[in-house]
Scaffold this active site. Structure first.
Site, PDB file in Angstrom:
ATOM      1  N   SER A 160       2.796  -8.537  -8.332  1.00  0.00           N
ATOM      2  CA  SER A 160       3.102  -7.414  -9.760  1.00  0.00           C
ATOM      3  C   SER A 160       2.459  -7.641 -11.155  1.00  0.00           C
ATOM      4  CB  SER A 160       3.508  -6.471  -9.492  1.00  0.00           C
ATOM      5  OG  SER A 160       3.597  -5.548 -11.085  1.00  0.00           O
ATOM      6  N   TYR A 169      12.981  -4.054 -10.190  1.00  0.00           N
ATOM      7  CA  TYR A 169      11.325  -4.637  -9.790  1.00  0.00           C
ATOM      8  C   TYR A 169      11.196  -6.041 -10.851  1.00  0.00           C
ATOM      9  CZ  TYR A 169       6.531  -3.287  -8.766  1.00  0.00           C
ATOM     10  OH  TYR A 169       5.415  -3.359  -8.371  1.00  0.00           O
TER      11      TYR A 169
HETATM   12  P1  NAD Z   1       3.443   1.611  -0.175  1.00  0.00           P
HETATM   13  O1  NAD Z   1       4.293   2.693  -1.219  1.00  0.00           O
HETATM   14  O2  NAD Z   1       1.675   3.122  -0.173  1.00  0.00           O
HETATM   15  O3  NAD Z   1       3.439   0.674   0.428  1.00  0.00           O
HETATM   16  C1  NAD Z   1       4.308  -0.164   0.510  1.00  0.00           C
HETATM   17  C2  NAD Z   1       5.185  -0.285   1.953  1.00  0.00           C
HETATM   18  O4  NAD Z   1       6.251  -1.176   3.034  1.00  0.00           O
HETATM   19  C3  NAD Z   1       4.918   1.119   3.110  1.00  0.00           C
HETATM   20  O5  NAD Z   1       4.134   1.001   4.511  1.00  0.00           O
HETATM   21  C4  NAD Z   1       6.069   1.251   3.538  1.00  0.00           C
HETATM   22  O6  NAD Z   1       6.418   2.121   4.748  1.00  0.00           O
HETATM   23  C5  NAD Z   1       6.880  -0.079   3.411  1.00  0.00           C
HETATM   24  N1  NAD Z   1       8.315  -0.209   3.708  1.00  0.00           N
HETATM   25  C6  NAD Z   1       9.155   0.607   2.558  1.00  0.00           C
HETATM   26  N2  NAD Z   1      10.407   0.002   2.631  1.00  0.00           N
HETATM   27  C7  NAD Z   1      10.188  -0.991   3.549  1.00  0.00           C
HETATM   28  C8  NAD Z   1      11.520  -1.453   4.394  1.00  0.00           C
HETATM   29  N3  NAD Z   1      12.466  -1.774   4.422  1.00  0.00           N
HETATM   30  N4  NAD Z   1      10.719  -1.625   5.136  1.00  0.00           N
HETATM   31  C9  NAD Z   1      10.711  -1.846   5.885  1.00  0.00           C
HETATM   32  N5  NAD Z   1       8.432  -2.063   5.066  1.00  0.00           N
HETATM   33  C10 NAD Z   1       9.427  -0.802   4.157  1.00  0.00           C
HETATM   34  O7  NAD Z   1       3.189   0.778  -1.880  1.00  0.00           O
HETATM   35  P2  NAD Z   1       1.842  -0.293  -1.964  1.00  0.00           P
HETATM   36  O8  NAD Z   1       2.076   0.661  -3.590  1.00  0.00           O
HETATM   37  O9  NAD Z   1       0.704  -0.376  -1.528  1.00  0.00           O
HETATM   38  O10 NAD Z   1       2.842  -1.492  -2.881  1.00  0.00           O
HETATM   39  C11 NAD Z   1       2.726  -2.989  -2.024  1.00  0.00           C
HETATM   40  C12 NAD Z   1       3.557  -4.404  -3.298  1.00  0.00           C
HETATM   41  O11 NAD Z   1       2.015  -3.840  -3.859  1.00  0.00           O
HETATM   42  C13 NAD Z   1       4.857  -3.672  -3.510  1.00  0.00           C
HETATM   43  O12 NAD Z   1       5.062  -5.017  -2.330  1.00  0.00           O
HETATM   44  C14 NAD Z   1       3.986  -3.529  -4.623  1.00  0.00           C
HETATM   45  O13 NAD Z   1       5.455  -4.121  -5.228  1.00  0.00           O
HETATM   46  C15 NAD Z   1       3.481  -4.207  -5.143  1.00  0.00           C
HETATM   47  N6  NAD Z   1       2.586  -3.598  -6.335  1.00  0.00           N
HETATM   48  C16 NAD Z   1       2.156  -2.329  -6.292  1.00  0.00           C
HETATM   49  C17 NAD Z   1       1.124  -2.158  -7.642  1.00  0.00           C
HETATM   50  C18 NAD Z   1       0.446  -0.710  -7.210  1.00  0.00           C
HETATM   51  O14 NAD Z   1       0.116  -0.198  -8.277  1.00  0.00           O
HETATM   52  N7  NAD Z   1       0.592   0.260  -6.415  1.00  0.00           N
HETATM   53  C19 NAD Z   1       1.309  -2.242  -8.444  1.00  0.00           C
HETATM   54  C20 NAD Z   1       1.308  -3.989  -8.574  1.00  0.00           C
HETATM   55  C21 NAD Z   1       2.182  -4.546  -6.550  1.00  0.00           C
END
Ligand code: NAD
Length: 256
Positions: A138, A151
């Site tokens: 991130s 985080y």
């Molecule tokens: P999201 O909430 O849309 O997806 C999260 C995924 O993780 C889902 O498939 C969910 O079912 C799964 N998950 C959650 N808890 C779990 C568990 N205990 N065991 C197994 N699976 C689990 O989130 P996203 O925004 O797509 O984020 C994905 C990654 O990207 C994360 O690591 C997040 O920190 C990172 N990220 C997101 C952003 C953003 O702006 N959305 C920015 C930077 C980094």
């Protein structure tokens, strides 16, 4: 088709960035294995969409907060060519009010789960002399925002972990890299808006414009498909010397 014959497990691939990465790998011919939670019917539709030769993609509902469930998933998935540690969660609260169980969960999912999947995936990759380990970090792996102590710690931590693995595997044909998106318009971001409204006393519009997009000089959310394209690049043969790196895709956020 850059990835024909490659087997890829993407954690947290039932929604958001992980699903976009799984779609991008599938589009390049990879056999994609999914993980994550969600509505059974929706997951079945995704598995159908991302299957090969008329079959469905494998999906594991393993809870990555449980090391035993990770071990079972990795054993059932079999040898991998590509592992993307993407599942992640957020919790927003001042440090002195941060629930300790939330701290453990954020560190457990965002950091410790990647240790477990990686340690279990590496032997087969090393034996094969080829592998791609990609960790979704991130912008918060490079910089911090208040109220996100767990985080920020987990995302800074995953970069250190990735660098270490990259060095250990440097001569093995296996690379390890992070992708660090800024704000991507997914459920994770939508879900933290109410908490940020509460923590900072702001309206929804103020959180979107003055907190989230205020960070991104482009004034645009990153699209999940853009992150998927970067993951595909890191899997290319031409990226064999890209290892131990942390690729920002944050609209210029961390350039400031
Ligand atoms: P999201 O909430 O849309 O997806 C999260 C995924 O993780 C889902 O498939 C969910 O079912 C799964 N998950 C959650 N808890 C779990 C568990 N205990 N065991 C197994 N699976 C689990 O989130 P996203 O925004 O797509 O984020 C994905 C990654 O990207 C994360 O690591 C997040 O920190 C990172 N990220 C997101 C952003 C953003 O702006 N959305 C920015 C930077 C980094």
């Amino acid at each position: 088709m850059l990835l024909t014959g490659k087997r890829a497990l993407v954690t947290g691939s039932t929604s958001g960035i992980g699903l976009a990465m799984a779609r991008a790998l599938h589009a390049e011919g990879a056999e994609v294995i999914l993980n994550g939670f969600g509505d059974e019917g929706e997951i079945a539709t995704i598995c159908q969409e991302l299957g090969q030769n008329g079959g469905s993609a494998k999906h594991f509902a393993a809870n990555l907060l449980d090391a035993n469930e990770i071990e079972d998933m990795m054993a059932d998935a079999g040898p991998l060519d590509i592992l993307i540690n993407n599942a992640g969660m957020q919790h927003v609260a001042p440090v002195d009010e941060f629930p300790t169980d939330k701290w453990d969960a954020v560190i457990g999912l965002n950091l410790t789960a990647a240790f477990h999947t990686t340690r279990l995936a590496v032997p087969a990759m090393r034996d094969k002399g080829w592998g791609r380990l990609i960790n979704t970090a991130s912008a918060h792996s490079l910089t911090a925002s208040p109220f996100k102590s767990a985080y920020n710690a987990s995302k800074h931590g995953i970069v250190g972990f990735t660098k270490t693995v990259a060095l250990e595997l440097a001569q093995s044909g296996v690379t390890a890299n992070c992708i660090s998106p800024g704000y991507v318009w997914t459920e994770l971001i939508k879900g933290q808006i109410p908490d940020t409204m509460k923590a900072r006393g702001l309206s929804r519009e103020e959180v979107i414009n003055d907190v989230l997009l205020a960070k991104q000089p482009t004034k645009k959310f990153v699209q999940p498909e853009e992150v998927g394209a970067l993951a595909v690049f890191l899997c290319r043969e031409e990226a064999g010397n890209v290892t131990g790196s942390n690729w920002s895709m944050d609209g210029g956020w961390t350039a400031e």
